[in-house]
Design an enzyme around this catalytic site. Structure first.
Site, PDB file in Angstrom:
ATOM      1  N   GLY A  87       0.672  -1.291   0.188  1.00 56.75           N
ATOM      2  CA  GLY A  87       0.188  -0.032   0.046  1.00 56.75           C
ATOM      3  C   GLY A  87       1.040   1.550  -0.146  1.00 56.75           C
ATOM      4  O   GLY A  87       2.224   1.184  -0.263  1.00 56.75           O
ATOM      5  N   GLY A  89       2.694   3.427   1.406  1.00 61.48           N
ATOM      6  CA  GLY A  89       3.224   4.108   2.593  1.00 61.48           C
ATOM      7  C   GLY A  89       4.028   5.419   3.198  1.00 61.48           C
ATOM      8  O   GLY A  89       3.801   5.750   3.612  1.00 61.48           O
ATOM      9  N   ARG A  90       4.093   6.260   1.967  1.00 61.54           N
ATOM     10  CA  ARG A  90       4.366   7.010   2.096  1.00 61.54           C
ATOM     11  C   ARG A  90       3.945   7.808   0.701  1.00 61.54           C
ATOM     12  O   ARG A  90       4.162   9.077   0.608  1.00 61.54           O
ATOM     13  CB  ARG A  90       5.927   7.407   1.320  1.00 61.54           C
ATOM     14  CG  ARG A  90       6.649   6.854   0.572  1.00 61.54           C
ATOM     15  CD  ARG A  90       7.362   7.270  -0.069  1.00 61.54           C
ATOM     16  NE  ARG A  90       8.669   6.086  -0.456  1.00 61.54           N
ATOM     17  CZ  ARG A  90       8.965   5.376  -0.355  1.00 61.54           C
ATOM     18  NH1 ARG A  90       9.285   4.283   0.397  1.00 61.54           N
ATOM     19  NH2 ARG A  90       9.482   4.120  -1.555  1.00 61.54           N
ATOM     20  N   GLY A 123       7.109   7.624   6.125  1.00 66.69           N
ATOM     21  CA  GLY A 123       6.016   7.857   5.048  1.00 66.69           C
ATOM     22  C   GLY A 123       7.087   9.469   4.929  1.00 66.69           C
ATOM     23  O   GLY A 123       6.033  10.134   3.773  1.00 66.69           O
ATOM     24  N   ARG A 173       2.711  13.328  -8.106  1.00 70.27           N
ATOM     25  CA  ARG A 173       3.278  13.312  -9.201  1.00 70.27           C
ATOM     26  C   ARG A 173       1.861  12.508  -9.895  1.00 70.27           C
ATOM     27  O   ARG A 173       0.726  12.764  -8.897  1.00 70.27           O
ATOM     28  CB  ARG A 173       4.289  11.974  -9.087  1.00 70.27           C
ATOM     29  CG  ARG A 173       2.916  10.416  -8.334  1.00 70.27           C
ATOM     30  CD  ARG A 173       3.857   9.731  -9.026  1.00 70.27           C
ATOM     31  NE  ARG A 173       3.722   8.855  -7.788  1.00 70.27           N
ATOM     32  CZ  ARG A 173       4.388   7.431  -7.938  1.00 70.27           C
ATOM     33  NH1 ARG A 173       5.637   7.288  -7.832  1.00 70.27           N
ATOM     34  NH2 ARG A 173       3.486   6.324  -6.472  1.00 70.27           N
ATOM     35  N   ARG A 180      -2.043  -0.678  -9.750  1.00 73.28           N
ATOM     36  CA  ARG A 180      -0.989  -2.088 -10.197  1.00 73.28           C
ATOM     37  C   ARG A 180      -1.796  -3.056 -10.113  1.00 73.28           C
ATOM     38  O   ARG A 180      -2.852  -3.517  -9.759  1.00 73.28           O
ATOM     39  CB  ARG A 180      -0.126  -1.779  -9.090  1.00 73.28           C
ATOM     40  CG  ARG A 180       0.365  -0.915  -8.330  1.00 73.28           C
ATOM     41  CD  ARG A 180       0.173  -0.271  -7.022  1.00 73.28           C
ATOM     42  NE  ARG A 180       0.580   1.333  -6.940  1.00 73.28           N
ATOM     43  CZ  ARG A 180       1.785   2.138  -6.821  1.00 73.28           C
ATOM     44  NH1 ARG A 180       3.069   1.287  -7.333  1.00 73.28           N
ATOM     45  NH2 ARG A 180       1.824   3.106  -6.725  1.00 73.28           N
ATOM     46  N   ASP A 245       3.983  -4.516  -7.681  1.00 73.17           N
ATOM     47  CA  ASP A 245       3.029  -3.642  -6.912  1.00 73.17           C
ATOM     48  C   ASP A 245       3.504  -2.572  -7.509  1.00 73.17           C
ATOM     49  O   ASP A 245       3.688  -1.706  -7.495  1.00 73.17           O
ATOM     50  CB  ASP A 245       3.833  -3.518  -5.693  1.00 73.17           C
ATOM     51  CG  ASP A 245       4.949  -3.549  -5.318  1.00 73.17           C
ATOM     52  OD1 ASP A 245       5.536  -4.868  -5.195  1.00 73.17           O
ATOM     53  OD2 ASP A 245       6.140  -2.931  -4.532  1.00 73.17           O
ATOM     54  N   ASN A 246       4.839  -2.453  -8.023  1.00 75.76           N
ATOM     55  CA  ASN A 246       5.406  -1.494  -9.557  1.00 75.76           C
ATOM     56  C   ASN A 246       4.927  -1.315 -10.852  1.00 75.76           C
ATOM     57  O   ASN A 246       5.734  -0.601 -11.458  1.00 75.76           O
ATOM     58  CB  ASN A 246       6.773  -1.183  -8.956  1.00 75.76           C
ATOM     59  CG  ASN A 246       7.561  -0.852  -8.033  1.00 75.76           C
ATOM     60  OD1 ASN A 246       6.690  -0.486  -6.676  1.00 75.76           O
ATOM     61  ND2 ASN A 246       8.429  -1.217  -7.288  1.00 75.76           N
TER      62      ASN A 246
END
Length: 480
Positions: A87, A89-90, A123, A173, A180, A245-246
């Site tokens: 998830g 995280g930051r 984070g 961004r 994902r 996840d990327n």
């Protein structure tokens, strides 16, 4: 004037188990480094005149009207190992806009404080990775490669503890979405078919409205990823951490961590400090994409009525990737070699050049750019031993005689696909070190050069140079 962002937040309307709704954590003293005004205009965002107001928004200290801040949940395979819950995280998704071209796009703050998915992390992000992502993602956009974009970068007035106390920063961004492969894996692992169905419907409506159900979605993602990886390799780009996840199902480059561009060509080149066994090496990126797409296919199986039949058709679809990728890769290489026609031996011609480059330790970008010049023979200067290249050059010139295109058009056509400038690793690292010391001039210079990477820019010729001895960057780090 306050900032105006025309939010329309479709992801926030999905069931609550898709995310945790929470605002970003305010920072001590936000200060604007830069804001991408052309991108803001494209997104329909009206920016205030005062840098302080812009910084407050993009540091997370002030929420614009209409925002629906949330942290998305997902899972993933990281270097092949399963992580059932990851998830944001930051990162905090501020919301979505429909841009001036009718495309729906996320606006996300990265480095915006802890979330329930931070896994004991703070984070936050430090300045180096923020500037790296800003520079590299915008360079990738200028190179014509599908990518997330950078809207703003701010400092926080706080320190971030990593290997040392480092200046904190936040990057904003923009993405077609942040869905994902790992998002699908999260719900599949929990056997949450209702959530999987809702996610698939959302993804299809948002990215592939012509897709027919889960199989159509898989087909579209396979095609998008085959094209994306070929374009990466066409500029010598190594993502460095192609975990599931990327991998964006939108077919964009996402999550710029230990990414890098090759200098001297080597098919097995690895930069990422955490990729100890070369899983994500340059030439292995297509293979990893197949593996990741197989995980997506597995996650979609619960949506199919007949599991055994679905396994068969999904397997056939995954097995299409090599042909799709090879077609896209050969198309990229033909364009780089100035070949508008297609002949059976073109792939062998291209791969023989790559072999000569690898053996001769030739710079990837400089070799192809030199080939694009009025005097292609100058590329021989890039090779430790120019003999094999010069033998190859004879074959290439003979192949060009069979092109119907006017030979005078070849240099311009090749220069339009073979960049003069890339974000060379040593230049990026120099820029980061200067910024940490308070000097942002190298950042702005590098960013300006990379806005037009296919132009010669004689005043910046030094930025075309490969790193000198002692300047090479051999390892890159996640660092956020």
């Amino acid at each position: 004037m306050t900032i105006q962002i025309p939010f329309d937040n479709s992801y926030a309307r999905l069931p609550g188990r898709f995310f945790t709704a929470q605002p970003p954590t305010p920072v001590a003293q936000p200060a604007l480094i830069t804001v991408n005004r052309p991108l803001a205009a494209e997104l329909g965002i009206t920016l205030p005149d005062a840098d302080e107001e812009i910084a407050a928004i993009f540091a997370g200290n002030a929420l614009p009207d209409g925002a629906a801040p949330l942290a998305q949940v997902y899972a993933g395979h990281q270097f092949g190992g399963w992580s059932p819950q990851l998830g944001d995280g930051r990162a905090i998704l501020l919301g979505e806009v429909v841009d001036t071209r009718g495309n729906r796009r996320d606006i996300q703050l990265k480095g915006s404080g802890p979330t329930p998915y931070s896994r004991m992390g703070d984070g936050r992000a430090w300045l180096g990775p923020v500037l790296r992502e800003y520079i590299v993602s915008e360079a990738m956009h200028a190179l014509g490669i599908p990518t997330t974009r950078a809207l703003a970068a701010v400092t926080t007035g706080e320190t971030v503890l990593r290997e040392a106390a480092l200046p904190g920063a936040v990057v904003t961004r923009v993405a077609a979405s942040h869905i994902r492969v790992g998002t699908f894996q999260y719900f599949a692992a929990r056997q949450d078919v209702d959530a999987l169905q809702a996610l698939a419907a959302h993804a299809i409506a948002r990215h592939y409205p012509g897709a027919d159900g889960p199989l159509g979605l898989l087909k579209a993602v396979v095609a998008a990823q085959s094209d994306l990886i070929a374009k990466w390799m066409g500029v010598g780009f190594i993502h460095g951490v192609m975990n599931t996840d990327n991998m964006s199902i939108a077919g964009e480059t996402i999550d710029y961590g230990p990414c890098a561009f090759m200098d001297a060509y080597h098919s097995d080149k690895v930069f990422s400090s955490i990729d100890q066994f070369g899983r994500y090496a340059f030439a292995n990126q297509p293979n990893v994409a197949v593996w990741n797409l197989a995980q997506l296919a597995t996650a979609l199986l619960p949506l199919m009525d007949n599991r055994e039949a679905a396994i068969e058709v999904f397997t056939e679809e995954i097995n299409r990737f090599p042909d799709l990728f090879n077609g896209a890769w050969h198309e990229v290489l033909n364009a780089k070699l100035g070949l508008a026609e297609i002949e059976a031996d073109d792939a062998a011609l291209a791969f023989d050049l790559l072999t000569a480059m690898e053996d001769g330790k030739a710079d990837f970008t400089r070799t192809f750019r030199a080939l694009s010049s009025e005097d292609p023979g100058l590329a021989a200067q890039e090779f430790d031993d120019p003999g094999p290249f010069e033998a190859w050059l004879v074959r290439w010139r003979e192949r060009l005689t069979r092109e119907r295109r006017d030979p005078g058009q070849r240099p311009a056509a090749m220069q339009a696909v073979n960049p003069a400038y890339i974000p060379r690793n040593h230049r990026v690292e120099d820029m980061i070190q200067a910024a940490v010391s308070g000097d942002y001039a190298p950042f702005f210079t590098l960013h300006e050069i990379l806005r037009t990477p296919f132009e010669d820019q004689p005043e910046h010729r030094a930025y075309q140079a490969a790193p000198a001895v002692g300047e090479e960057v051999t390892r890159t780090f996640c660092g956020t």
